[in-house]
Design a protein around this motif. Structure first.
Motif, PDB file in Angstrom:
ATOM      1  N   GLY A  66      -0.467  -6.070   1.960  1.00  0.00           N
ATOM      2  CA  GLY A  66      -0.376  -5.185   0.804  1.00  0.00           C
ATOM      3  C   GLY A  66      -1.614  -4.345   0.564  1.00  0.00           C
ATOM      4  O   GLY A  66      -1.683  -3.607  -0.432  1.00  0.00           O
ATOM      5  N   VAL A 107      -1.695  -2.279  -7.770  1.00  0.00           N
ATOM      6  CA  VAL A 107      -0.498  -1.499  -8.060  1.00  0.00           C
ATOM      7  C   VAL A 107       0.709  -2.433  -8.076  1.00  0.00           C
ATOM      8  O   VAL A 107       0.958  -3.159  -7.105  1.00  0.00           O
ATOM      9  CB  VAL A 107      -0.293  -0.387  -7.002  1.00  0.00           C
ATOM     10  CG1 VAL A 107       0.930   0.452  -7.342  1.00  0.00           C
ATOM     11  CG2 VAL A 107      -1.543   0.484  -6.912  1.00  0.00           C
ATOM     12  N   VAL A 124       4.169  -0.320   1.958  1.00  0.00           N
ATOM     13  CA  VAL A 124       4.394   0.649   0.880  1.00  0.00           C
ATOM     14  C   VAL A 124       3.766   1.973   1.296  1.00  0.00           C
ATOM     15  O   VAL A 124       2.620   2.014   1.740  1.00  0.00           O
ATOM     16  CB  VAL A 124       3.780   0.158  -0.448  1.00  0.00           C
ATOM     17  CG1 VAL A 124       3.936   1.218  -1.542  1.00  0.00           C
ATOM     18  CG2 VAL A 124       4.415  -1.152  -0.873  1.00  0.00           C
ATOM     19  N   ILE A 131       1.958   5.353   0.569  1.00  0.00           N
ATOM     20  CA  ILE A 131       1.133   5.964  -0.468  1.00  0.00           C
ATOM     21  C   ILE A 131       1.002   7.444  -0.151  1.00  0.00           C
ATOM     22  O   ILE A 131       0.524   7.829   0.921  1.00  0.00           O
ATOM     23  CB  ILE A 131      -0.275   5.311  -0.547  1.00  0.00           C
ATOM     24  CG1 ILE A 131      -0.140   3.811  -0.863  1.00  0.00           C
ATOM     25  CG2 ILE A 131      -1.122   5.995  -1.601  1.00  0.00           C
ATOM     26  CD1 ILE A 131      -0.139   2.919   0.348  1.00  0.00           C
ATOM     27  N   SER A 174       0.416   0.603   3.077  1.00  0.00           N
ATOM     28  CA  SER A 174      -0.221  -0.707   2.899  1.00  0.00           C
ATOM     29  C   SER A 174       0.096  -1.595   4.091  1.00  0.00           C
ATOM     30  O   SER A 174       1.164  -1.493   4.699  1.00  0.00           O
ATOM     31  CB  SER A 174       0.237  -1.362   1.590  1.00  0.00           C
ATOM     32  OG  SER A 174       1.622  -1.624   1.617  1.00  0.00           O
ATOM     33  N   LEU A 200       4.778  -2.897  -8.281  1.00  0.00           N
ATOM     34  CA  LEU A 200       6.039  -2.194  -8.052  1.00  0.00           C
ATOM     35  C   LEU A 200       7.199  -3.003  -8.622  1.00  0.00           C
ATOM     36  O   LEU A 200       7.286  -4.211  -8.427  1.00  0.00           O
ATOM     37  CB  LEU A 200       6.265  -1.956  -6.559  1.00  0.00           C
ATOM     38  CG  LEU A 200       5.166  -1.155  -5.841  1.00  0.00           C
ATOM     39  CD1 LEU A 200       5.500  -1.032  -4.361  1.00  0.00           C
ATOM     40  CD2 LEU A 200       5.018   0.223  -6.447  1.00  0.00           C
ATOM     41  N   PHE A 241       3.482   5.700  -4.961  1.00  0.00           N
ATOM     42  CA  PHE A 241       3.706   4.503  -4.156  1.00  0.00           C
ATOM     43  C   PHE A 241       5.219   4.279  -4.046  1.00  0.00           C
ATOM     44  O   PHE A 241       5.892   4.064  -5.063  1.00  0.00           O
ATOM     45  CB  PHE A 241       3.038   3.295  -4.816  1.00  0.00           C
ATOM     46  CG  PHE A 241       1.538   3.428  -4.921  1.00  0.00           C
ATOM     47  CD1 PHE A 241       0.707   2.808  -4.008  1.00  0.00           C
ATOM     48  CD2 PHE A 241       0.968   4.190  -5.936  1.00  0.00           C
ATOM     49  CE1 PHE A 241      -0.671   2.929  -4.104  1.00  0.00           C
ATOM     50  CE2 PHE A 241      -0.409   4.327  -6.042  1.00  0.00           C
ATOM     51  CZ  PHE A 241      -1.238   3.698  -5.121  1.00  0.00           C
ATOM     52  N   THR A 247      -0.973  -3.668  -3.185  1.00  0.00           N
ATOM     53  CA  THR A 247       0.341  -3.476  -3.805  1.00  0.00           C
ATOM     54  C   THR A 247       1.009  -4.834  -4.021  1.00  0.00           C
ATOM     55  O   THR A 247       1.143  -5.634  -3.097  1.00  0.00           O
ATOM     56  CB  THR A 247       1.234  -2.578  -2.934  1.00  0.00           C
ATOM     57  OG1 THR A 247       1.200  -3.045  -1.575  1.00  0.00           O
ATOM     58  CG2 THR A 247       0.756  -1.136  -2.974  1.00  0.00           C
TER      59      THR A 247
END
Length: 231
Positions: A51, A85, A34, A36, A47, A87, A65, A22
């Motif tokens: 990450g 991913v 994060v 999920i 994460s 954000l 997420f 992430t």
């Protein structure tokens, strides 16, 4: 035929070990902790400090997420390839503490001095009714010099409106939305400061969109928008 259908469903429901990282959007900064959520399987993961995350999912499952101060991102699992991913941070615009007390106090002081010299009962009705609204009171107070009073009232109104604009639209707010060099800030603000009527009805989203759109235009037309030097 039923055997083939069963076999197809079994392949579709095969759980994969999904791994990924992430990141913060528009940067290579990793985002830790994060959450999920596999909404199809009702399972959760998180994460790590770098990450990196791992979660089981089948092709077609939807992963959400989420983390505070970031916009939730949704991805549909297509295969077991490594996922990156990104954000988007949520931009919140803090109102700057710019006070308008000094202006109001000066106006109230003028009315106060007038009241000390004049019995309350003899005050003009308009003045008495405006003790708690100094600007309109000034206009009534100096009725014999109406033109000057009106000019003063208009000036005071503009000053107080400018205070309200600067609470929500200032250098700190603009820098939070776009990466603008310090040397361009003055020219940008001179060209694109919104009016009081705009700022008083805008939500944070409106200010963000206005700054982003205006700055994109400014970058393309910077030279023509910069103030010209007078020699």
């Amino acid at each position: 035929m039923s055997t083939a259908l069963f076999s197809s469903n079994a392949v579709a429901q095969k759980l994969l070990n999904i791994t990924g990282v992430t990141f913060q959007k528009a940067s290579q900064s990793r985002v830790s902790q994060v959450v999920i959520n596999n909404s199809t399987r009702k399972t959760l993961s998180k994460s790590d400090d770098l990450g990196v995350f791992r979660i089981q999912a089948a092709v077609g499952d939807t992963l959400f997420f989420t983390k505070n101060q970031y916009t939730t991102q949704a991805l549909v699992v297509l295969n077991d390839n490594l996922l990156s991913v990104y954000l988007q941070p949520i931009v919140t615009l803090d109102e700057v503490n710019i006070t308008d007390k000094s202006t109001r106090q000066e106006l109230a002081s003028a009315l106060s001095e007038y009241r000390k010299k004049t019995p309350f009962s003899s005050l003009h009705p308009g003045v008495a009714a405006s003790i708690f609204s100094p600007i309109s009171g000034i206009s009534n107070l100096f009725g014999k010099t109406a033109n000057r009073a009106r000019r003063f009232e208009a000036y005071s109104k503009r000053e107080l409106e400018q205070v309200e604009i600067e609470k929500r639209y200032n250098k700190a707010v603009i820098k939070k939305i776009v990466d603008i060099p310090d040397e361009d800030m003055t020219a940008f603000m001179m060209a694109f400061t919104p009016s009081y009527d705009q700022i008083r009805v805008w939500a944070d989203y409106d200010i963000i969109k206005y700054v982003q759109t205006s700055y994109a235009y400014f970058q393309k037309n910077k030279e023509s928008l910069k103030p010209q030097k007078l020699y």
